[in-house]
Design a protein around this motif. Structure first.
Motif, short mmCIF file in Angstrom:
data_model
loop_
_atom_site.label_atom_id
_atom_site.label_comp_id
_atom_site.label_asym_id
_atom_site.label_seq_id
_atom_site.Cartn_x
_atom_site.Cartn_y
_atom_site.Cartn_z
N PRO A 84 84.39 44.03 4.24
CA PRO A 84 85.35 44.04 3.34
C PRO A 84 86.61 44.18 3.87
N VAL A 85 86.95 44.71 5.04
CA VAL A 85 88.23 44.79 5.81
C VAL A 85 88.50 43.50 6.01
N GLU A 86 87.79 42.44 6.61
CA GLU A 86 88.10 41.24 7.03
C GLU A 86 88.41 40.30 5.81
N ARG A 87 87.64 40.54 4.44
CA ARG A 87 88.17 39.71 3.48
C ARG A 87 89.67 40.10 2.90
N ALA A 88 89.77 41.44 2.97
CA ALA A 88 91.10 41.98 2.53
C ALA A 88 92.03 41.29 3.29
N LEU A 89 91.93 41.43 4.56
CA LEU A 89 93.00 41.17 5.61
C LEU A 89 93.39 39.47 5.32
N ALA A 90 92.23 38.80 5.21
CA ALA A 90 92.36 37.44 4.94
C ALA A 90 93.12 36.95 3.70
N ARG A 91 92.91 37.93 2.83
CA ARG A 91 93.70 37.70 1.36
C ARG A 91 95.15 37.85 1.44
N GLY A 92 95.53 38.40 2.75
CA GLY A 92 96.94 38.98 2.96
C GLY A 92 97.33 40.43 2.23
N GLU A 93 96.21 41.30 2.26
CA GLU A 93 96.38 42.40 1.80
C GLU A 93 96.56 43.55 3.06
N ASP A 94 97.35 44.62 2.82
CA ASP A 94 97.59 45.51 4.05
C ASP A 94 96.28 46.26 3.83
N VAL A 95 95.57 46.85 4.95
CA VAL A 95 94.45 47.75 4.47
C VAL A 95 94.66 49.08 5.29
N LEU A 96 94.01 50.13 4.92
CA LEU A 96 94.17 51.45 5.27
C LEU A 96 92.72 52.00 5.83
N LEU A 97 92.54 52.52 6.85
CA LEU A 97 91.52 52.94 7.43
C LEU A 97 91.67 54.32 7.40
N GLU A 98 90.68 55.41 7.31
CA GLU A 98 91.01 56.76 7.85
C GLU A 98 89.62 56.80 8.38
N ILE A 99 89.49 56.98 9.57
CA ILE A 99 88.33 56.94 10.44
C ILE A 99 88.43 58.10 11.64
N GLU A 100 87.64 58.48 12.34
CA GLU A 100 87.50 59.32 13.53
C GLU A 100 88.36 58.84 14.59
N VAL A 101 88.50 59.43 15.73
CA VAL A 101 89.39 58.94 16.94
C VAL A 101 88.69 58.02 17.51
#
Length: 214
Positions: A84-101
């Motif tokens: 999902p992240v790779e597809r969104a970035l390829a579409r030109g969308e900015d992506v936000l992840l909220e993850i552990e350190v």
């Protein structure tokens, strides 16, 4: 143009979820939902807050290289599904992840262009107060979270930005300011630069006429 990847992290109980929710209300981002083996907390929904799976399903996806990052934290696995992240970035969308350190640092290795933002509490004592008042963990688990938090905060120098979450609205404002600054970097402003160099024939003719009259 490829989208920009923003990664939010911080110690458990620091308020990542609250800040993230308010940021998403105020700016357009593709939010990547993480997967975890921990059970849902009251009010959490599968496919909205997390994808809740058992350990066997999680490790099966690990074996298939299906995660952008994953980590084990306080007895449970957490990870970011990669596609999902790779597809969104390829579409030109900015992506936000909220993850552990740990996961955020894994993302930096895979995608060096990612922008890492570390959310910290005003102090460890304030973080302990929040965890105690949250009433979701035993004293033993709180002690474990605090020990982990201290270790994680010492790694904050590896991140691009630090936001102190003392007053939520101020932390959200600072987070949005970071997004805005990153989006104004030259490679992402090509269209604005093209417009700045353009000429409007009608306006040029009007100005030529004004100059003739002067």
């Amino acid at each position: 143009m490829r989208g920009r990847l923003f990664v939010m992290t911080g110690a458990s109980g620091v308020g990542k979820g609250t800040v993230r929710a308010k940021v998403l209300e105020r700016t357009r981002l593709f939010y990547s939902i993480s997967m975890t083996t921990r059970p849902p907390r009251p009010g959490e929904r599968h496919g909205v807050d997390y994808y809740f799976v058992d350990e066997a399903a999680f490790l099966d996806l690990v074996a298939k290289d299906g995660f952008l990052e994953y980590a084990r934290y306080v007895d449970h696995y957490y990870g970011t599904p990669r596609k999902p992240v790779e597809r969104a970035l390829a579409r030109g969308e900015d992506v936000l992840l909220e993850i552990e350190v740990q996961g955020a640092l894994q993302v930096r290795k895979r995608l060096p262009e990612a922008v890492l933002i570390f959310l910290v509490p005003p102090s460890l004592s304030e973080l302990r107060r929040r965890l105690v008042l949250r009433g979701k963990d035993t004293p033993e688990k709180i002690a474990k979270r605090l020990a982990r938090a201290e270790e994680e905060i010492r790694s904050a120098h590896l991140f691009d930005y630090v936001v102190v979450n003392e007053v939520v609205e101020e932390a959200v404002g600072e987070f949005l300011a970071i997004l805005k600054a990153e989006r104004r970097k030259t490679p992402y402003m090509e269209e604005a630069l093209r417009r700045a160099l353009s000429r409007d024939p009608d306006l040029e003719s009007e100005l030529d006429e004004i100059e003739r009259r002067l």
